[in-house]
Design a protein around this motif. Structure first.
Motif, short mmCIF file in Angstrom:
data_model
loop_
_atom_site.label_atom_id
_atom_site.label_comp_id
_atom_site.label_asym_id
_atom_site.label_seq_id
_atom_site.Cartn_x
_atom_site.Cartn_y
_atom_site.Cartn_z
N GLY A 199 92.50 14.08 -103.27
CA GLY A 199 92.50 14.34 -101.83
C GLY A 199 93.75 13.78 -101.17
O GLY A 199 94.43 12.89 -101.70
N THR A 200 94.04 14.29 -99.97
CA THR A 200 95.24 13.87 -99.24
C THR A 200 95.11 12.50 -98.63
O THR A 200 96.10 11.92 -98.17
CB THR A 200 95.55 14.89 -98.13
N GLY A 201 93.89 11.94 -98.62
CA GLY A 201 93.68 10.64 -97.98
C GLY A 201 93.84 9.45 -98.90
O GLY A 201 93.58 8.32 -98.49
N CYS A 202 94.26 9.68 -100.15
CA CYS A 202 94.37 8.56 -101.09
C CYS A 202 95.36 8.87 -102.20
O CYS A 202 95.78 10.02 -102.39
CB CYS A 202 93.01 8.22 -101.69
N VAL A 203 95.71 7.84 -102.94
CA VAL A 203 96.55 8.00 -104.11
C VAL A 203 95.71 8.58 -105.24
O VAL A 203 94.65 8.03 -105.57
CB VAL A 203 97.16 6.65 -104.54
N SER A 204 96.14 9.67 -105.84
CA SER A 204 95.39 10.28 -106.94
C SER A 204 95.44 9.38 -108.18
O SER A 204 96.42 8.68 -108.42
CB SER A 204 95.96 11.66 -107.28
#
Length: 232
Positions: free
Chosen positions: A101-106
Motif C-alpha cells: 500500500g501507499t501508506g507504508c514501506v513495502s
C-alpha cells in the motif's frame, strides 16, 4: 486488545412427580447430576503480537495492508504456524506478513501478524466473531480484514484442514480438535505439517490501516484496537 469471554451458564429445572389415589399420597426425593466444562479462553501467542512495525508513512488519505489470508493463497500462514497437519505442498505463503500500500514501506521489516489461540473442550465447537472498532485518535481506521482461522475437518483426509478467511462482522463456527491423531491429514507426514493441539484452534490477524484527512504525527507509536468474541 481485550477480547471478550462468554461464560457458560447451566440451569436445571425441577420436575415434581406424584401420584394420588383415594387411599394414600406418595412422595419421594430424586437426585440429578451435572458436570461443567471449562470456560472458553483466548490467548495471544507469545512472539506473535500484531504490529505493523516502524513502516507507516504520515501522509493523509493513504492505506497500508498487513497480509495474512488473501492474494490467491500467497499470504497463507501455513500448517506449522497454525498447528494443523498438511502435506509438503501446503507451506507458508511468501507474502504472509508482508506490507503493501501507499501508506507504508513495502516488505516485512519488523512486521508480525497476530496469532491468537482459542481453547475449550476437545471435540466441541466455538463461534468466532472479529469486529472492527473505533480507533483513538480517530485520524485513522483499522480494519481486521486480513484474518483466517483453522477449519479442522474432524477426520484424516489429506490436507482437509485449512486456514479459512475471517470477514469482520461475520460469525464462523470452529471445531476444537479432539487430538493430533484425529486430525492427522498428511499421509506419511509432510515438511510443513503442524501438530494440532487438543481443544485449541488458532486464528491469524493482519488487516488494513487507513489514514484519514489528517496526517499522522512523525515518530509516534499508535495502538490498534479490534474485538474478538468467542462463545460455545
Amino acid at each position: 486488545m481485550q477480547p471478550n469471554k462468554t461464560k457458560l451458564a447451566l440451569q436445571i429445572g425441577a420436575v415434581v412427580l406424584g401420584a394420588l389415589c383415594a387411599s394414600n399420597v406418595y412422595a419421594d426425593t430424586f437426585t440429578a447430576s451435572v458436570t461443567t466444562i471449562d470456560d472458553v479462553t483466548i490467548t495471544q501467542r507469545a512472539g506473535y503480537p500484531l504490529t505493523f512495525g516502524s513502516n507507516m508513512f504520515t501522509q493523509a488519505s493513504t492505506t497500508c495492508t498487513l497480509q495474512v489470508s488473501n492474494l490467491a493463497g500467497t499470504a497463507y500462514p501455513g500448517g506449522l504456524l497454525m498447528r494443523h497437519d498438511s502435506t509438503a505442498a501446503v507451506a507458508q505463503g511468501a507474502n504472509f506478513g508482508a506490507l503493501t500500500g501507499t501508506g507504508c514501506v513495502s516488505g516485512k521489516n519488523g512486521v508480525t501478524p497476530g496469532i491468537w489461540d482459542i481453547s475449550g473442550i476437545p471435540g466441541g465447537s466455538v463461534s468466532i466473531l472479529v469486529t472492527q472498532v473505533a480507533q483513538s485518535p480517530t485520524t485513522f481506521t483499522y480494519t481486521p480484514d486480513q484474518a483466517c482461522y483453522v477449519d479442522y475437518s474432524a477426520d484424516t483426509t489429506n490436507d482437509a484442514d485449512r486456514c479459512l478467511a475471517l470477514t469482520p462482522g461475520n460469525v464462523v463456527s470452529a471445531l476444537l480438535p479432539v487430538s493430533a491423531v484425529a486430525e492427522a491429514d498428511a499421509t506419511g507426514g509432510g515438511a510443513n505439517a503442524g501438530t494440532p493441539q487438543p481443544g485449541i484452534v488458532s486464528l491469524a490477524v493482519g488487516g488494513t490501516v487507513a489514514i484519514g484527512a489528517t496526517p499522522l504525527s512523525a515518530s509516534t507509536a499508535y495502538n490498534l484496537a479490534f474485538q474478538i468474541d468467542v462463545t460455545y
